[in-house]
Enzyme design. Structure first.
Site, short mmCIF file in Angstrom:
data_model
loop_
_atom_site.label_atom_id
_atom_site.label_comp_id
_atom_site.label_asym_id
_atom_site.label_seq_id
_atom_site.Cartn_x
_atom_site.Cartn_y
_atom_site.Cartn_z
N SER A 52 0.93 -1.22 0.02
CA SER A 52 -0.16 0.02 -0.19
C SER A 52 0.91 1.18 0.09
O SER A 52 1.86 1.31 0.62
CB SER A 52 -0.75 -0.03 1.33
OG SER A 52 -1.41 1.23 1.44
N SER A 54 0.11 3.93 1.41
CA SER A 54 0.09 4.57 2.64
C SER A 54 0.73 4.16 3.60
O SER A 54 1.01 4.87 4.90
CB SER A 54 -1.52 4.33 3.35
OG SER A 54 -2.38 4.98 2.09
N GLU A 85 -17.25 -0.13 -0.85
CA GLU A 85 -17.30 -1.01 -1.99
C GLU A 85 -16.10 -2.29 -1.67
O GLU A 85 -16.35 -3.39 -2.28
CB GLU A 85 -17.25 -0.57 -3.68
CG GLU A 85 -16.00 -0.11 -3.99
CD GLU A 85 -16.14 1.41 -3.74
OE1 GLU A 85 -15.22 2.15 -4.28
OE2 GLU A 85 -16.72 2.15 -2.69
N HIS A 109 -19.69 4.40 8.66
CA HIS A 109 -20.81 4.55 7.79
C HIS A 109 -21.74 3.26 7.79
O HIS A 109 -20.93 2.20 7.52
CB HIS A 109 -20.43 5.02 6.33
CG HIS A 109 -21.68 5.24 5.43
ND1 HIS A 109 -22.77 5.92 5.71
CD2 HIS A 109 -21.77 4.61 4.28
CE1 HIS A 109 -23.53 5.88 4.72
NE2 HIS A 109 -22.70 5.02 3.73
N SER A 253 -28.00 41.83 0.65
CA SER A 253 -29.18 43.15 0.11
C SER A 253 -30.50 42.80 0.27
O SER A 253 -30.75 41.45 0.10
CB SER A 253 -28.48 43.74 -0.78
OG SER A 253 -29.13 42.79 -2.20
#
Length: 330
Positions: A52, A54, A85, A109, A253
């Site tokens: 990965s 990351s 997914e 989630h 306004s």
């Protein structure tokens, strides 16, 4: 129906501090959860696939990084923060074989739990802590001493204290500083999807595009159309966010406020509301989820087609040119 908001004094920090936590994924939410929990004194490891991109970033941030299976095996609270997914496959391959009775499975989630794409065993807790903001804001607010409000939910309470665990987790990521609202997986999933589709992403983008196209089609310069229908949107939203619609109306306004009351109901009318009800019904009955999952199985064919179309839209090309002239935007 009234909601109850919980704060730091309602949470027991020792619960989350005594857990071994695995954060699966290191994207927008993953990096925020992992770093905030680490800075709150928690025992955190990040679970990532071998190779990965990351891995280096997480290690440079001072986090322990292991493969996903090892992270799940080491931890007794596993927060899954990879895209919706990807979650079912990752759960089946790396997490499910390493779950023990009494563990806590956590989400930000409710998509896969609510629609049944993941079915955890009955002997583990299933909770949610969903910060109501993108990960970089969750992280920044924490480092500045504040927090982003969280929704927390319990779908399965195997140990009898899952609610306390969820509250403590919200304390760890900084959500309890701002306020924690109790919800259900059904409520969070359906309301979140509806908000994204009808208002925040789908509705807003189409409204901006329609306004831009109307002016350009009528012969107005696209640069001016961009400023009126796109650029100034942030200023209006910021005023509403800070102090409400009444403050926004106070700040603009009389001409603009008069036009709001006259024109708003013509744009968002009964036909618009009927479309919103149809969108919500498709979310509630699972039609949207099924359609999305099927597109994922086709390599995101429809999603990528729509992404390419919006990237090629004149409003984006105009905006790129104009933003390049703004000295305050890097």
């Amino acid at each position: 129906m009234a909601v109850t908001i919980y704060y730091e004094q309602d949470c027991n920090p020792e619960i989350i501090k005594n857990k071994k936590i695995a954060v699966i994924g290191y994207g927008s939410q993953g990096h925020a959860h992992a770093l905030n929990l680490k800075d709150s004194g928690c025992d955190v490891r990040v679970g990532l696939r071998e190779g990965s991109k990351s891995i280096e970033a997480a290690r440079e941030a001072g986090l322990k990084v292991v493969d996903m299976a090892s992270a799940a095996a080491e931890a007794d609270l596993i927060m899954i923060l990879v895209p919706d997914e990807l979650q079912p496959e990752i759960y089946e391959q790396y997490i499910a074989p390493n779950l023990n009775a009494g563990d806590t499975l956590a989400f930000a989630h409710g998509f896969n739990i609510h629609y049944g794409y993941i079915t955890p065993p009955e002997d583990v807790n299933v909770i949610m802590c969903a910060p109501k903001g993108p990960g970089h804001i969750v992280r920044r607010q924490y480092t500045e001493g504040s927090g982003v409000p969280d929704l927390i939910c319990v779908a399965q309470d195997a140990t009898g204290d899952a609610w306390d665990v969820a509250l403590s987790y919200a304390w760890g990521v900084g959500g309890a500083r701002a306020g924690v609202i109790k919800a259900t997986f059904k409520e969070e999933t359906e309301e979140d999807l509806f908000g994204e589709q009808a208002v925040l992403c789908g509705g807003l983008v189409e409204l901006v595009k329609a306004g831009f196209e109307t002016l350009v089609d009528a012969g107005y310069p696209p640069e001016l159309a961009y400023f009126e229908c796109y650029h100034e949107m942030k200023m209006i939203v910021d005023l509403m966010y800070e102090s409400g619609i009444h403050f926004m109306n106070y700040s603009i306004s009389n001409t603009a406020e008069y036009g709001e009351y006259y024109a708003g109901p013509k744009v968002i009318n009964e036909q618009s509301r009927e479309a919103m009800r149809e969108i919500l019904a498709r979310i509630q009955d699972g039609s949207f989820a099924e359609e999305f999952v099927n597109d994922c199985k086709c390599g995101h064919k429809w999603l990528i087609e729509q992404r390419e179309a919006i990237n090629d839209h004149e409003i984006e090309k105009t905006g790129e040119k104009i933003r390049g002239m703004f000295s305050w935007i890097s």
